[in-house]
Design an enzyme around this catalytic site. Structure first.
Site, short mmCIF file in Angstrom:
data_model
loop_
_atom_site.label_atom_id
_atom_site.label_comp_id
_atom_site.label_asym_id
_atom_site.label_seq_id
_atom_site.Cartn_x
_atom_site.Cartn_y
_atom_site.Cartn_z
N ARG A 186 -65.93 15.62 18.64
CA ARG A 186 -66.71 14.46 18.22
C ARG A 186 -67.57 14.94 17.07
NH1 ARG A 186 -69.52 11.36 23.24
NH2 ARG A 186 -71.25 12.63 22.54
N LYS A 221 -81.90 8.37 25.21
CA LYS A 221 -81.19 7.51 24.25
C LYS A 221 -80.85 6.17 24.90
CE LYS A 221 -76.82 9.62 25.64
NZ LYS A 221 -75.81 10.64 25.31
N TYR A 245 -65.65 -20.76 36.19
CA TYR A 245 -64.62 -21.01 35.18
C TYR A 245 -63.24 -20.52 35.60
CZ TYR A 245 -68.50 -21.82 31.92
OH TYR A 245 -69.62 -22.30 31.31
C1 LIG Z 1 -76.00 11.67 26.28
C2 LIG Z 1 -76.10 13.10 25.97
C3 LIG Z 1 -76.60 14.02 26.90
C4 LIG Z 1 -76.91 13.67 28.32
O1 LIG Z 1 -75.71 13.53 29.03
P1 LIG Z 1 -75.73 13.23 30.60
O2 LIG Z 1 -74.33 13.42 31.04
O3 LIG Z 1 -76.19 11.82 30.74
O4 LIG Z 1 -76.69 14.20 31.18
C5 LIG Z 1 -76.76 15.32 26.50
N1 LIG Z 1 -76.45 15.70 25.24
C6 LIG Z 1 -75.96 14.84 24.34
C7 LIG Z 1 -75.60 15.33 22.99
C8 LIG Z 1 -75.76 13.52 24.66
O5 LIG Z 1 -75.26 12.67 23.75
#
Ligand SMILES: *Cc1c(COP(=O)(O)O)cnc(C)c1O
Length: 390
Positions: free
Chosen positions: A132, A33, A266
């Protein structure tokens, strides 16, 4: 080149093999992702497949569809659905879709009726405590019954039951065992109701590394595949047998002598303590360098760690080289594996009050990705002689 994020695909493949060794009887889902946490989804998914990942996972359906369009033909799953999303396209593309509630099952069922490619492959998500996405345990009975009906109507096939941890990056956290208990009950209930999922899964990277009883049929690894530790408590990448995949560097755009008392960037939050040499690093927050790195971010220039002097601007920041010299075009390494003495993404996370996940993921599209160790389709992983080079 102004700046580059070098992505070492041989390291990624070695990390996938190291993670597979932690869960040797399970399938592995490579989580790509968010453009593979900033590393590039298509090349990373391909490299993970070459190292044996049976599954590739994304958050959004658009991310999964883009991988199909790029030629990925393996098992693909995506889990973050919003009403109106492309269910039909996902079904047509043979993507496993996550369903957490009735609205999703209804939208999906309507989409399948018009598709030639059903039944849809559905993975039911139970919220075991993350709070979630996922079906609340109190609503599980209804969702399982509706899924069973949709199976009988030939609209869907439940291929998986799954969940996600809240605190797996804090080894020993009591919520881990509590979530596992809820998960086992939810799986057992679904199976008693006649569902026959191929895969049951809950483990992310930290659970893959530290909670063997959470492996079930499949582990979903994201951050660890990119050679980054899920948290300092879980261990350093080196301790975990992982190699950081991304090296972010830039070429100095200017090097100049300035007198003492010269304000820098800045707001003049840094003033040179005496006559010195300033080097301009041409990356800034538009490239994903955290502005919180102002006055704190570490950078390797000329073999030494320097600290960002003054504010990180949109396109650039400055480092004070003290008595050292450098030339325009010299390399500034913001982070990498650390084996050339450079800082790591974990060092940037500590310096900026965030997690290493965010440090790599936020590197923006303005920074070109350069791939090392790419293996062509006709080559096979067995041609690789070691873990560091293809
Ligand atoms: C991002 C994600 C993962 C991977 O998590 P990591 O801690 O990066 O291994 C696995 N499952 C879901 C549902 C996620 O959103």
């Amino acid at each position: 080149m102004r700046a580059r994020a070098v992505v070492d695909l041989a390291a990624l493949r070695a990390n996938v093999r190291a993670l597979r060794a932690r869960a040797p009887r399970q399938q592995l889902m490579a989580v790509v992702k968010a453009n593979a946490y900033g590393h590039g989804a298509v090349p990373c998914a391909r490299a993970a497949r070459q190292a044996g990942a049976e599954w590739v996972g994304t958050a959004t359906p658009q991310e999964a569809l883009a991988l199909r369009a790029a030629g990925d033909t393996g098992r693909l799953m995506c889990w973050l659905w919003t009403p109106g999303d492309p269910w039909r396209e996902a079904v047509d593309a043979g993507i496993d879709v996550s369903v957490s509630g009735m609205w999703a099952l209804e939208e999906l069922s309507r989409a399948v009726v018009g598709s030639d490619h059903g039944p849809a492959r559905v993975q039911l998500k139970i919220d075991t405590g993350l709070g979630r996405n996922g079906c609340q345990p109190g609503d599980w009975e209804q969702l399982v019954a509706a899924a069973r009906d949709a199976e009988k109507d030939g609209l869907i096939k439940v291929t998986g039951v799954w969940s996600h941890f809240a605190c797996a990056d804090e080894p020993g956290h009591p919520s881990i065992q509590a979530q596992l208990a809820v998960f086992r009950d939810a799986v057992a209930y679904a199976e008693r109701q006649g569902l026959t999922p191929e895969v049951r899964h809950i483990a992310n990277s930290p659970a893959t590394l530290t909670v063997p009883e959470a492996h079930f049929d499949l582990v979903r690894t994201g951050v660890a595949m990119y050679g980054i530790s899920p948290s300092p408590e879980v261990g350093t990448p080196d301790e975990l047998g992982l190699k950081p995949v991304m090296t972010l560097s830039a070429s100095l755009a200017s090097v100049k002598r300035v007198p003492g008392g010269h304000g820098v960037s800045y707001g003049h939050q840094y003033t040179t303590p005496g006559e010195t040499t300033l080097a301009l690093v041409p990356v800034g927050y538009a490239d994903g360098i955290p502005r919180a790195g102002s006055g704190t971010g570490p950078v390797l220039v000329g073999g030494k760690w320097r600290t960002v002097a003054g504010r990180v601007a949109m396109d650039q920041f400055v480092v004070d080289l003290g008595g050292d010299s450098a030339a325009p075009g010299d390399e500034a390494v913001l982070f990498g594996p650390g084996d050339r003495g450079e800082p790591t993404a974990e060092d940037w996370a500590r310096a900026t009050g965030t997690i290493a996940y965010e440090v790599v993921t936020r590197i923006s599209a303005r920074v070109p990705r350069v791939y090392l160790g790419e293996v062509r389709e006709h080559q096979t992983e067995t041609t690789e002689t070691d873990d560091t080079g293809a």
